[in-house]
Scaffold this active site. Structure first.
Site, PDB file in Angstrom:
ATOM      1  N   GLY A  21       0.819  -1.219   0.000  1.00  0.00           N
ATOM      2  CA  GLY A  21       0.000   0.000   0.000  1.00  0.00           C
ATOM      3  C   GLY A  21       0.846   1.261   0.000  1.00  0.00           C
ATOM      4  N   ASP A  71      -2.470  -7.280  -5.543  1.00  0.00           N
ATOM      5  CA  ASP A  71      -3.625  -7.194  -4.651  1.00  0.00           C
ATOM      6  C   ASP A  71      -3.274  -8.087  -3.463  1.00  0.00           C
ATOM      7  OD1 ASP A  71      -5.943  -7.595  -3.209  1.00  0.00           O
ATOM      8  OD2 ASP A  71      -7.247  -7.621  -4.967  1.00  0.00           O
ATOM      9  N   VAL A  72      -3.052  -7.484  -2.302  1.00  0.00           N
ATOM     10  CA  VAL A  72      -2.535  -8.245  -1.159  1.00  0.00           C
ATOM     11  C   VAL A  72      -3.558  -9.200  -0.551  1.00  0.00           C
ATOM     12  CG1 VAL A  72      -0.656  -6.696  -0.486  1.00  0.00           C
ATOM     13  CG2 VAL A  72      -2.971  -6.245   0.347  1.00  0.00           C
ATOM     14  N   ASN A  98       1.096  -2.533   5.353  1.00  0.00           N
ATOM     15  CA  ASN A  98       0.449  -1.223   5.516  1.00  0.00           C
ATOM     16  C   ASN A  98      -0.865  -1.111   4.743  1.00  0.00           C
ATOM     17  OD1 ASN A  98       0.431   1.932   5.741  1.00  0.00           O
ATOM     18  ND2 ASN A  98       0.414   1.488   3.539  1.00  0.00           N
ATOM     19  N   SER A 157     -14.618   4.411  16.936  1.00  0.00           N
ATOM     20  CA  SER A 157     -14.237   5.216  15.791  1.00  0.00           C
ATOM     21  C   SER A 157     -14.756   6.648  15.871  1.00  0.00           C
ATOM     22  CB  SER A 157     -14.804   4.565  14.533  1.00  0.00           C
ATOM     23  OG  SER A 157     -14.604   5.390  13.432  1.00  0.00           O
ATOM     24  N   TYR A 168     -14.406  -1.546  10.863  1.00  0.00           N
ATOM     25  CA  TYR A 168     -12.988  -1.146  10.764  1.00  0.00           C
ATOM     26  C   TYR A 168     -12.279  -1.400  12.097  1.00  0.00           C
ATOM     27  CZ  TYR A 168      -8.867   1.814   9.971  1.00  0.00           C
ATOM     28  OH  TYR A 168      -7.577   2.272   9.834  1.00  0.00           O
ATOM     29  N   ALA A 170     -12.906  -3.504  14.455  1.00  0.00           N
ATOM     30  CA  ALA A 170     -12.702  -4.943  14.692  1.00  0.00           C
ATOM     31  C   ALA A 170     -11.557  -5.469  13.841  1.00  0.00           C
ATOM     32  CB  ALA A 170     -13.988  -5.698  14.387  1.00  0.00           C
ATOM     33  N   LYS A 172      -8.939  -3.899  12.828  1.00  0.00           N
ATOM     34  CA  LYS A 172      -7.641  -3.412  13.324  1.00  0.00           C
ATOM     35  C   LYS A 172      -7.306  -4.019  14.688  1.00  0.00           C
ATOM     36  CE  LYS A 172      -6.220  -0.908   9.901  1.00  0.00           C
ATOM     37  NZ  LYS A 172      -4.947  -1.201   9.211  1.00  0.00           N
TER      38      LYS A 172
HETATM   39  N1  LIG Z   1      -4.959   7.690   7.664  1.00  0.00           N
HETATM   40  C1  LIG Z   1      -5.292   7.416   8.922  1.00  0.00           C
HETATM   41  O1  LIG Z   1      -5.836   8.235   9.677  1.00  0.00           O
HETATM   42  C2  LIG Z   1      -4.999   6.063   9.493  1.00  0.00           C
HETATM   43  C3  LIG Z   1      -5.127   5.904  10.880  1.00  0.00           C
HETATM   44  C4  LIG Z   1      -4.867   4.668  11.428  1.00  0.00           C
HETATM   45  C5  LIG Z   1      -4.464   3.623  10.619  1.00  0.00           C
HETATM   46  N2  LIG Z   1      -4.351   3.817   9.276  1.00  0.00           N
HETATM   47  C6  LIG Z   1      -3.911   2.677   8.467  1.00  0.00           C
HETATM   48  O2  LIG Z   1      -2.756   3.038   7.745  1.00  0.00           O
HETATM   49  C7  LIG Z   1      -2.698   2.288   6.527  1.00  0.00           C
HETATM   50  C8  LIG Z   1      -2.501   3.235   5.358  1.00  0.00           C
HETATM   51  O3  LIG Z   1      -3.609   4.132   5.313  1.00  0.00           O
HETATM   52  P1  LIG Z   1      -3.577   5.508   4.499  1.00  0.00           P
HETATM   53  O4  LIG Z   1      -4.310   6.488   5.303  1.00  0.00           O
HETATM   54  O5  LIG Z   1      -2.204   5.794   4.027  1.00  0.00           O
HETATM   55  O6  LIG Z   1      -4.523   5.100   3.277  1.00  0.00           O
HETATM   56  P2  LIG Z   1      -4.472   5.477   1.707  1.00  0.00           P
HETATM   57  O7  LIG Z   1      -5.849   5.220   1.252  1.00  0.00           O
HETATM   58  O8  LIG Z   1      -3.865   6.813   1.502  1.00  0.00           O
HETATM   59  O9  LIG Z   1      -3.491   4.381   1.108  1.00  0.00           O
HETATM   60  C9  LIG Z   1      -3.800   3.013   1.124  1.00  0.00           C
HETATM   61  C10 LIG Z   1      -3.005   2.328   0.026  1.00  0.00           C
HETATM   62  O10 LIG Z   1      -3.269   0.915   0.107  1.00  0.00           O
HETATM   63  C11 LIG Z   1      -3.492   0.443  -1.205  1.00  0.00           C
HETATM   64  N3  LIG Z   1      -4.330  -0.749  -1.150  1.00  0.00           N
HETATM   65  C12 LIG Z   1      -5.602  -0.838  -0.671  1.00  0.00           C
HETATM   66  N4  LIG Z   1      -6.061  -2.091  -0.817  1.00  0.00           N
HETATM   67  C13 LIG Z   1      -5.073  -2.807  -1.402  1.00  0.00           C
HETATM   68  C14 LIG Z   1      -4.953  -4.154  -1.835  1.00  0.00           C
HETATM   69  N5  LIG Z   1      -5.960  -5.027  -1.699  1.00  0.00           N
HETATM   70  N6  LIG Z   1      -3.782  -4.562  -2.384  1.00  0.00           N
HETATM   71  C15 LIG Z   1      -2.762  -3.679  -2.531  1.00  0.00           C
HETATM   72  N7  LIG Z   1      -2.816  -2.401  -2.171  1.00  0.00           N
HETATM   73  C16 LIG Z   1      -3.963  -1.961  -1.609  1.00  0.00           C
HETATM   74  C17 LIG Z   1      -4.185   1.586  -1.932  1.00  0.00           C
HETATM   75  O11 LIG Z   1      -4.099   1.462  -3.346  1.00  0.00           O
HETATM   76  C18 LIG Z   1      -3.424   2.790  -1.382  1.00  0.00           C
HETATM   77  O12 LIG Z   1      -2.275   3.067  -2.160  1.00  0.00           O
HETATM   78  C19 LIG Z   1      -3.987   1.490   6.478  1.00  0.00           C
HETATM   79  O13 LIG Z   1      -3.768   0.177   6.959  1.00  0.00           O
HETATM   80  C20 LIG Z   1      -4.901   2.245   7.408  1.00  0.00           C
HETATM   81  O14 LIG Z   1      -5.928   1.433   7.949  1.00  0.00           O
HETATM   82  C21 LIG Z   1      -4.607   5.019   8.695  1.00  0.00           C
END
Ligand SMILES: NC(=O)c1ccc[n+]([C@@H]2O[C@H](COP(=O)([O-])OP(=O)(O)OC[C@H]3O[C@@H](n4cnc5c(N)ncnc54)[C@H](O)[C@@H]3O)[C@@H](O)[C@H]2O)c1
Length: 262
Positions: A21, A71-72, A98, A157, A168, A170, A172
């Site tokens: 990601g 696609d992970v 991530n 949340s 979400y 659950a 995490k």
């Molecule tokens: N932004 C926040 O406030 C926040 C807070 C807590 C946790 N997180 C976690 O941090 C991580 C990153 O979030 P972010 O805010 O950078 O999100 P984002 O949406 O900016 O980026 C997510 C990335 O993951 C990729 N992705 C999604 N599903 C995928 C799949 N099946 N296979 C491959 N790639 C995939 C997307 O293409 C994207 O590039 C996530 O796990 C999210 O749950 C984010």
């Protein structure tokens, strides 16, 4: 001499790191910070054009990176990601799980297909990617897995302001439990497994929700602001480095102190 030793422990020089990601947001910041610390990067994302753009940025800053389309949630694609990493770099030192997605259904609106998708992207992918590198790490008696969880693994949340988000939260919480149990399993093999649990961070994930989140969090976070992606990436880099070699099974909350007030 002593200073050099400490710098070496915090450095990621020459380490090969897969960051899932990493075409956007926190993953992108992790890839850039790791590259700045000397790592060679696999930018693994389902968004190939985005991944190629980040890999190009890193390469033009004289570091080494390769984009992989994956696609992970699909085991064959994850296996292909690991194979192409080994073909290009010869080994893997670090996996950062991530990739993730936001979900904010209310319980009345939850659909089985959406629940399945949320769990697959946020949890099953972590298991698939960890499994795909575990044999290699065990064989080498070395490796770091860093999972990106969420502060919502242990609280409700902010989406509750507009209703929902239990799906979400659950997913995490399960990442946090998976981290702890996998750390126990891999500790005898000298493999560290930890998680970073970010509070709300300034990324595209919050498009449409950002204003609500900013207003709510500015008043509730002791440090008085939300996180920038680099602030999450710095902690991931520490956990991926030798400086964190005696830490395993932990979830480090990076949320401006919010964990103290909820
Ligand atoms: N932004 C926040 O406030 C926040 C807070 C807590 C946790 N997180 C976690 O941090 C991580 C990153 O979030 P972010 O805010 O950078 O999100 P984002 O949406 O900016 O980026 C997510 C990335 O993951 C990729 N992705 C999604 N599903 C995928 C799949 N099946 N296979 C491959 N790639 C995939 C997307 O293409 C994207 O590039 C996530 O796990 C999210 O749950 C984010």
């Amino acid at each position: 001499m002593m200073t050099t030793d400490a710098l070496n422990r915090f450095s990621l020089n020459d380490r090969v790191a897969i960051v899932t990601g990493s075409a956007s947001g926190i993953g992108r910041a992790i890839a850039v910070v790791f590259a700045q610390l000397g790592a060679r990067l696999v930018i693994a994302d389902k968004d190939l054009r985005g991944a190629e753009k980040i890999a190009d940025e890193i390469c033009s800053a004289r570091a080494d990176a390769m984009a992989v389309n994956v696609d992970v949630t699909v085991q064959e694609e994850v296996d292909r990601m690991v194979k192409s990493t080994l073909a290009r770099f010869g080994r893997i030192d670090i996996l950062v799980n991530n990739a993730g997605m936001m979900a904010s259904s209310t319980v009345l609106d939850m659909k089985e297909a959406n629940l399945d998708k949320t769990l697959k992207v946020n949890l099953v992918s972590v298991a698939l990617c960890s499994q795909a590198v575990a044999g290699h790490f065990i064989e080498r008696r070395s490796g770091k897995i860093v999972n990106i969880g969420s502060s919502l693994s242990s609280r409700a949340s902010v989406c509750n302001l507009s209703g929902g988000g239990a799906d979400y939260c659950a997913s995490k919480a399960a990442v946090q439990a998976f981290t702890r149990a996998l750390a126990m399993e891999l500790a005898p093999h000298n493999v560290n497994v930890n998680a970073v649990a970010p509070g709300i961070t300034n990324t595209p994930m919050h498009t449409g929700l950002w204003d609500v989140a900013v207003a709510y969090y500015q008043n509730s976070v002791p440090l008085g602001r939300l996180a920038e992606p680099e602030e999450i990436a710095d902690v991931a880099a520490f956990l991926a480095s030798d400086a964190a070699r005696y830490i395993t099974g932990q979830t480090i909350h990076v949320n401006g102190g919010q964990i103290m007030v909820d």
